[in-house]
Design an enzyme around this catalytic site. Structure first.
Site, PDB file in Angstrom:
ATOM      1  N   GLU A  88      -5.991 -14.216 -29.876  1.00  0.00           N
ATOM      2  CA  GLU A  88      -4.673 -15.115 -29.806  1.00  0.00           C
ATOM      3  C   GLU A  88      -3.998 -14.805 -28.820  1.00  0.00           C
ATOM      4  OE1 GLU A  88      -1.367 -17.047 -30.408  1.00  0.00           O
ATOM      5  OE2 GLU A  88      -2.826 -17.141 -32.118  1.00  0.00           O
ATOM      6  N   GLY A 148       5.800 -23.839 -46.393  1.00  0.00           N
ATOM      7  CA  GLY A 148       4.760 -22.856 -47.144  1.00  0.00           C
ATOM      8  C   GLY A 148       4.488 -23.606 -48.550  1.00  0.00           C
ATOM      9  N   ARG A 208       6.088 -39.237 -43.704  1.00  0.00           N
ATOM     10  CA  ARG A 208       6.856 -38.770 -42.436  1.00  0.00           C
ATOM     11  C   ARG A 208       6.897 -39.994 -41.399  1.00  0.00           C
ATOM     12  NH1 ARG A 208       4.189 -33.071 -43.320  1.00  0.00           N
ATOM     13  NH2 ARG A 208       5.897 -31.931 -44.308  1.00  0.00           N
ATOM     14  N   ALA A 260      -1.510 -30.253 -44.463  1.00  0.00           N
ATOM     15  CA  ALA A 260      -1.695 -29.589 -43.064  1.00  0.00           C
ATOM     16  C   ALA A 260      -2.224 -27.860 -43.692  1.00  0.00           C
ATOM     17  CB  ALA A 260      -0.720 -29.282 -42.488  1.00  0.00           C
TER      18      ALA A 260
END
Length: 1004
Positions: free
Chosen positions: A527, A541, A834, A985
């Site tokens: 990362e 979430g 969206r 997603a």
């Protein structure tokens, strides 16, 4: 060895008395018609003399070829008189006067050219804001333009200039003819690289012809070029060397790099660290070796100029240095220090025209104020550091609340720092809470850099410690100024072998790593940021997955039946063959559902087929022009059919879902969200990372992947660099999995690829982690991967206008609020996708308001009552006791807003929205107090990425699988096509993350 003081004689016979030239810089101070002004003469005269040559800024050769206001012209004979005065002023002190000549082509702004549409090699707009599509030049116009350049050379000679520099750089017309991005012609002026050199070579030939007619053998002809373009397709360095060789063969006095720094490496392949001048020297032909080259950019002092010449340039061009130091050449030749900033009171003394002064503000300082500041810093650095020994608690401002910081002091030292992050981190390791305290303790200073990706938390810790210092009788201002020790840069290389390397610590990377470890494989997860989580930790979430048995226990909402009926009544002719079978299955399911409704069974309908068709159709498989958008039905089919596997897998790993309600994420088109009990995406990141650590998996942060290691077409490892410079070379037994996310935080990449939002890319904010800059895409493409769907970027309509962040204000299911514009009117179905919502927002001024009432607190998924109260206090949420008061606070007509809310409440009561056809209704806006949350679209998701198959294997440009390379999450393209539904997603990253991990482990 060449020295700065050496003279130079060009092939033409022209001679400079040293290797310094003043670079051409636009000062925007010509008359309205491009004529020379007195202040222009004074400006250049003040800077001439000691420099070998002064190159005067770009002069347009044709009246509609200006790129900027106040441009100098050489398009008519009437300008010769003024140009002669300018040349004489430069030459009077001994510098050669060279005039740069150009035409802006497609970069010619109509505003500066009488409203005329720009022209270019082809009708291809530049990749910049508000760029107009140019008119394609005819054969006659091209030939006429060559004559314009010849006429300009003639006028320059008559005006007494010692030479001209043909401007073939900065994306102007000559570069446009050479570039494969701007030149799509198929005639003699375009096509292959040979034909794209025709126009520049013709301009050079005409210039030489004109010089010959004047018998000016010592007249200098140079050519300025930009070595690369970021456009795709675009000019690459090998292409440039081809052109320069052609130019050199025809005879040229010098070549002039156009770059921001003489020490620049490639902007197309930045991982290639070789300086372009070094690359140039390695690749130059015998003809090019005879042509001197000028380096430019970043030359502020004599030492910079010497280094540039040592690295291979024959001359140096100085730009900014001459702006603030007119006698730069004299000072540099005498090895004196040269100014790098101008004082705020120096404009007149420096003879800088006002238009130029206004755009060089970044080089202007208030010397008196700076002197006071530096004196104060020196004083503070000499202040003795003393404390009242003991333990003190103070606060800094965190994300969610005041952050308690307890600091222990001796009389002369900070002994310990404890950060109470219980209200801030919610279980996720935040490096700011560990690293910032340790750095303070190690250096005994508050002069500490904030951590990338944890800016707010870093500042909160620093402020908390600073406040504790003051409580202990110390001087926090002095500690903020205390010098810190220099960081030692590592030259180590660490090499090891592991089964699988995962790049990226978001949900996709964590899922892939954990799945591979469950298969018994050794895994290293890299990362690049100090903290894991990526975009996943920022999410609301909610995860889409069809679970009819669970969802069927809940009642249908008003409007949902109508949505299903519209879908059921869609003619089969509108469905392509690949998903016709799924549609027929869905119709059969819906028939049974409608029968049940008639019998009084009011339950929420869902199925895998409904999820699949909504995902595929919601992906907007054609663009606004009706062109097909790349998208793979097999990827959607795999995603939707395996979604519940992911929910079950997450549950098994410890994720705790709230089974008491089924909600709809923004833009999801249907209620099927699995919602964790813990707020935000922290639940996923926390639980998955803990499982990895429990199984002895390795997560290495602060480590940026740079290159895949490829042997015989197979990926066998990856290279990476750690924050201290340590290089990692990781060999893999199995595979590398790219899970590095999209490019939503990379404005330049969005502008490069995006079709619809590029014009606002510089101004629009992003909900994304700052880590998402598309580096994984670049790494994959270098290894031969195909990129797909790169032109489509999704905006999150409900971003924070101040920060772009998603998780501020009231984030609630769209059936429970209403959107109004700045006139107080409703304008869209709040449950829309969206892209539809974002477009509607922009059509209504960009900024809109989310209106809700007191009951919204019960459905707010993002926050606590304490956070809501804090955001009311700081203005993120506006609160009022009446709708009329709310209207006044947000600046909309009270009567209009009142009528809008009344009409909306009537729609909720009726379960039907005749004006906007809202698909689901929940709460009315009726219970005081009332709330308004300002919202504005932010960049949220990039649909394009590495092409993958249903096994998550990356596909190369040759159409074959790249062995040893997998991809999952936003770095992969082809699933969401032109639009991503809300909640998809998350299910994407967990589903394809698992697929990638399992197949990499088993070498599928």
């Amino acid at each position: 060895m060449t020295k700065l003081t050496d003279d130079i004689v060009f092939q033409s016979g022209g001679k400079l008395h040293n290797r310094i030239v003043m670079a051409p810089m636009t000062i925007q101070s010509a008359f309205f018609d491009g004529g020379v002004t007195e202040e222009m003469i004074n400006y250049y005269a003040a800077r001439s003399g000691d420099a070998g040559a002064v190159i005067v800024e770009s002069a347009f050769v044709e009246k509609y070829g200006r790129a900027f206001p106040g441009a100098l012209g050489i398009d008519t004979d009437s300008k010769i008189t003024g140009l002669r005065k300018l040349a004489e002023a430069i030459k009077a002190k001994g510098s050669k006067a060279i005039l740069q000549i150009y035409h802006a082509g497609r970069m010619a702004n109509p505003e500066f050219n009488g409203g005329h549409q720009p022209i270019s090699a082809s009708p291809v707009a530049a990749l910049r804001d508000n760029a107009e599509t140019p008119l394609q030049m005819t054969k006659e116009q091209i030939e006429e333009m060559i004559e314009h350049f010849g006429d300009a050379v003639n006028r320059a000679i008559l005006a007494g200039f010692d030479g001209v520099e043909i401007h073939g750089a900065n994306t102007y017309l000559l570069q446009q003819f050479f570039s494969p991005h701007s030149n799509r012609r198929t005639d003699q002026w375009g096509g292959d690289i040979e034909k794209r050199t025709t126009f520049p070579l013709a301009v050079l030939a005409k210039a030489k012809e004109v010089v010959h007619t004047h018998d000016k053998s010592d007249f200098i002809i140079g050519y300025r070029f930009s070595p690369e373009e970021i456009e795709q397709p675009g000019i690459r360095f090998d292409d440039t060397m081809f052109l320069l060789d052609k130019l050199a063969t025809c005879g040229l006095d010098y070549l002039h790099f156009s770059m921001g720094s003489w020490a620049r490496n490639s902007i197309v392949t930045p991982e290639d660290l070789e300086l372009l001048i070094k690359k140039y020297r390695h690749l130059q032909s015998d003809a090019l070796a005879q042509v001197p080259v000028i380096g430019v950019g970043g030359i502020a002092q004599r030492s910079d100029a010497d280094k540039a010449i040592e690295q291979g340039y024959d001359l140096v061009a100085v730009g900014k240095g001459f702006l603030v130091e007119p006698t730069w050449a004299e000072k540099a030749l005498n090895s004196e220090s040269c100014a790098e900033f101008a004082d705020i009171a120096q404009q007149a003394a420096l003879k800088i025209p006002t238009p130029l002064w206004e755009i060089m503000d970044y080089m202007i300082v208030d010397s008196a104020a700076e002197a006071i500041k530096h004196q104060r810093i020196k004083e503070l650095q000499n202040v003795p550091i003393k404390f009242n020994a003991g333990e003190y608690t103070a606060y800094g401002r965190g994300h969610n609340d005041d952050l308690p910081v307890t600091v222990a002091f001796s009389e002369d030292k900070i002994l310990d720092i404890f950060v109470d992050s219980s209200k801030e981190s919610d279980g996720i390791a935040n490096p700011a809470f560990e690293r910032i305290p340790q750095q303070i303790l190690d250096g005994q200073t508050l002069n500490i850099d904030v951590i990338s990706g944890a800016t707010v938390s870093s500042q909160a810790v620093l402020d908390g410690v600073a406040n504790a210092v003051d409580l202990a009788g110390g001087n926090s201002e002095a500690l903020r100024c205390k010098a810190r020790a220099a960081v030692e840069w590592s030259t180590k290389t660490v090499e090891e072998t592991v089964d699988i390397v995962v790049v990226g610590g978001g949900g996709a990377g964590l899922s892939a790593a954990l799945t591979a470890m469950d298969q018994g494989k050794s895994v290293i997860l890299l990362e690049k940021f100090p903290a894991i989580g990526g975009n996943t930790v920022r999410t609301g979430g909610w995860v889409n997955a069809a679970e009819p048995e669970w969802q069927g226990a809940f009642a249908a909402l008003p409007g949902e039946k109508e949505t299903l009926m519209q879908l059921a009544n869609t003619p089969e002719s509108e469905f392509v063959e690949e998903y016709l079978a799924d549609f027929r299955t869905l119709k059969s399911q819906l028939d049974s559902y409608f029968t049940a409704l008639e019998e009084g069974q009011q339950y929420l309908f869902d199925s895998v087929e409904l999820h699949r068709i909504q995902t595929y159709l919601g992906g907007k498989r054609t663009d606004l022009n009706g062109e097909a958008i790349y998208g793979q039905y097999d990827l959607v089919e795999t995603l939707t059919s395996r979604s519940m596997e992911s929910i079950d897998w997450l549950t098994e790993k410890g994720v705790d879902f709230d089974r008491s309600v089924v909600e709809i994420p923004v833009g999801a088109l249907w209620r099927r969200a699995h919602k964790p009990k813990r707020q935000k995406g922290v639940e996923f990141v926390d639980k998955l990372s803990k499982r990895i650590q429990e199984q002895n998996g390795r997560i290495i942060t602060d480590t940026r992947a740079t290159d895949l290691i490829v042997e015989d077409g197979k990926v066998v490892g990856i290279k990476a660099v750690q924050a201290d410079g340590t290089e990692l070379i990781l060999h893999v037994n199995n595979a590398v999995i790219m899970a590095s996310g999209g490019f939503g935080a990379n404005t330049q990449m969005i502008k490069k690829y995006n079709t619809y939002w590029k014009e606002i890319a510089d101004d629009i904010k992003t909900t994304n982690s700052p880590a998402l800059v598309g580096d994984g895409l670049e790494i994959g493409e270098k290894a031969g991967a195909e990129l797909v769907g790169m032109g489509f970027v999704q905006l999150m309509p409900i971003g924070d206008p101040k920060s772009g962040a998603l998780l501020t204000g009231l984030i609630v299911p769209p059936e429970n609020f209403v959107f109004v514009n700045q006139q107080g009117k409703r304008f869209v179905d709040e449950c829309g996708s969206r892209d539809v919502l974002s477009g509607a927002f922009f059509d209504n001024g960009g900024l809109v308001y989310m209106i809700a009432d007191e009951n919204i607190r019960h459905t707010a998924a993002n926050t606590s009552d304490e956070t809501i109260e804090r955001e009311i206090k700081d203005g993120t949420i506006i609160k009022a006791d009446t709708i009329e008061e709310l209207a006044e606070k947000i600046g909309v007509p009270a009567e209009t807003l009142s009528n809008t809310i009344s009409q909306y409440n009537h729609c909720v009561e009726q379960g039907h929205d005749p004006e906007f056809n809202k698909s689901a209704f929940g709460l009315k806006v009726a219970q005081a107090p009332f709330y308004a949350t300002p919202r504005q679209p932010s960049v949220h998701h990039t649909m394009g990425g590495l092409k993958i198959d249903t096994q998550a294997r990356v596909i190369g440009k040759d159409g074959n699988v790249i062995q040893g390379l997998y991809a999952a999450g936003e770095v992969a393209g082809g699933i969401h096509a032109g639009n991503r539904l809300g909640g998809n997603a998350l299910i994407d990253i967990f589903t394809y993350g698992r697929i990638a991990g399992a197949n990499a482990a088993n070498l599928v």
